[in-house]
Every structure is written in structure tokens, then in C-alpha cells.
Design a protein around this motif. Structure first.
Motif, PDB file in Angstrom:
ATOM      1  N   GLY A  58      16.514 -25.740  11.956  1.00  0.00           N
ATOM      2  CA  GLY A  58      15.556 -25.377  11.574  1.00  0.00           C
ATOM      3  C   GLY A  58      15.576 -26.383  10.733  1.00  0.00           C
ATOM      4  N   PHE A 114      12.444 -28.515   8.153  1.00  0.00           N
ATOM      5  CA  PHE A 114      11.212 -28.072   7.369  1.00  0.00           C
ATOM      6  C   PHE A 114      10.512 -29.004   7.670  1.00  0.00           C
ATOM      7  CE2 PHE A 114      14.900 -27.838   3.395  1.00  0.00           C
ATOM      8  CZ  PHE A 114      15.167 -26.652   3.698  1.00  0.00           C
ATOM      9  N   VAL A 167      10.321 -20.992   3.727  1.00  0.00           N
ATOM     10  CA  VAL A 167      11.365 -21.992   2.738  1.00  0.00           C
ATOM     11  C   VAL A 167      10.796 -22.982   1.525  1.00  0.00           C
ATOM     12  CG1 VAL A 167      12.837 -22.399   4.841  1.00  0.00           C
ATOM     13  CG2 VAL A 167      10.969 -23.915   4.148  1.00  0.00           C
ATOM     14  N   GLU A 223       8.863 -23.211   8.259  1.00  0.00           N
ATOM     15  CA  GLU A 223      10.257 -24.168   9.094  1.00  0.00           C
ATOM     16  C   GLU A 223      10.226 -23.926  10.377  1.00  0.00           C
ATOM     17  OE1 GLU A 223      15.111 -22.766   8.294  1.00  0.00           O
ATOM     18  OE2 GLU A 223      13.851 -21.857   8.674  1.00  0.00           O
ATOM     19  N   HIS A 278      10.944 -23.959  14.292  1.00  0.00           N
ATOM     20  CA  HIS A 278      12.671 -23.423  15.098  1.00  0.00           C
ATOM     21  C   HIS A 278      12.701 -24.015  16.027  1.00  0.00           C
ATOM     22  CE1 HIS A 278      14.469 -20.184  12.303  1.00  0.00           C
ATOM     23  NE2 HIS A 278      13.172 -20.712  11.663  1.00  0.00           N
TER      24      HIS A 278
END
Length: 170
Positions: free
Chosen positions: A127, A129, A154, A163, A165
Motif C-alpha cells: 500500500g 500513500f 489513511v 492509499e 494498492h
């Protein structure tokens, strides 16, 4: 462990503690990792972390070192349990003095190969940011595909972020 001509991965050693604490005690690094990563990052934090990695069997946390065996960062495959045990979450950071040299890309390549060949994983994921474009590029260079974006998932430094992935599977 595995190496390229420029970096290698090896187990952390007690002698790495001072350098680990110096490199990791950087808010720019802390800004891009989970809050369980201490800030400030003290010598005691480094020593405790190294002791925890000694208990890993099999090893899944490694020092990223240059050809002179200088610590540049840390990379880990955090194992999953139960029905998710065929996968691991990838996490890594590089000391700021080593940014922009391709070290993260090389380290991700090495640990991905280790995860699939030695740990017999079928899936490795990470993950990222939304503001960490450099880490997204590192993963993409290594064949990780963006599986989706968790919107407003988040909070870091009091700000809510998406986030992204990424995963690679065999």
C-alpha cells in the motif's frame, strides 16, 4: 542473501544500530511509512528492532546495503496468516542520502525474488500513500500492478489520503 552489482540484502546486525537510528530518524521517511515506525527514531528503537528481526524464522526483514556494506535502508515482507498465508505485505524505506540512485528498485527486485523462490509466496502486495509517487514508480518498475485505490483510507500527519494498492503474483 541476494545481491546485484550495486546492493545486497542481508540480515540486520547489532553493529547496524547506530546507522539505522541515524538514517531512520528522518521525518521525510516517517511521512511515508505507517505510524508504528517511531519518530523520533532513537538508538534504542534501532536496537529493539534489530533484536525482533533476529527472531524471524524464516527471515523476512533485511538490511539494504551497498557494495561497501553500508546500511542504506530496510526492506521486509511481512507475513500473512491463515487463509492469507500465501502472501506477504512489502514494506521498505531508504535513507535520504541514498535517494535517487535506484536502490529501492533493486531492493524490491531482490526481495520479490526471495519471496517467490525461498518463501514460496504466491502474492506480494504493498500500500502506498497517494503523495508517494516515487514508491509507486519503484513498484511499477518491478512488475507490480495497481489493483486499486482505497479512497480516503489513511490518515498521516492529520491529513486524510488515498492509499494505492499494488501487487505481483505468480
Amino acid at each position: 542473501m541476494r545481491s546485484t552489482s550495486e546492493i545486497s540484502l542481508r540480515k540486520l546486525r547489532h553493529g547496524d544500530a547506530e546507522t539505522l537510528s541515524l538514517l531512520a530518524n528522518n521525518k521525510k521517511i516517517w511521512d511515508c511509512v505507517r505510524d508504528l515506525f517511531p519518530h523520533p527514531y532513537t538508538l534504542e528503537d534501532a536496537q529493539s528492532f534489530i533484536r525482533r528481526t533476529e527472531e524471524e524464522d524464516p527471515a523476512h526483514t533485511f538490511a539494504i546495503v551497498n557494495p561497501e556494506d553500508q546500511l542504506c535502508g530496510v526492506i521486509s515482507l511481512m507475513p500473512n496468516e491463515g487463509i492469507y498465508r500465501i502472501g506477504s505485505e512489502l514494506g521498505y524505506w531508504i535513507g535520504e542520502a541514498y535517494w535517487g540512485r535506484g536502490i529501492a528498485s533493486q531492493a524490491v527486485a531482490l526481495i520479490t525474488k526471495y519471496g517467490f523462490e525461498q518463501l514460496q509466496l504466491h502474492r506480494i502486495y504493498a500500500g502506498v500513500f497517494d503523495f508517494n509517487q516515487a514508491s509507486m514508480r519503484v513498484l511499477e518498475k518491478n512488475g507490480y500492478l495497481k489493483e486499486g485505490i482505497k479512497r480516503k483510507a489513511v490518515i498521516k500527519n492529520g491529513q486524510i489520503h488515498d492509499e494505492h494498492h499494488y501487487a505481483i503474483v505468480i
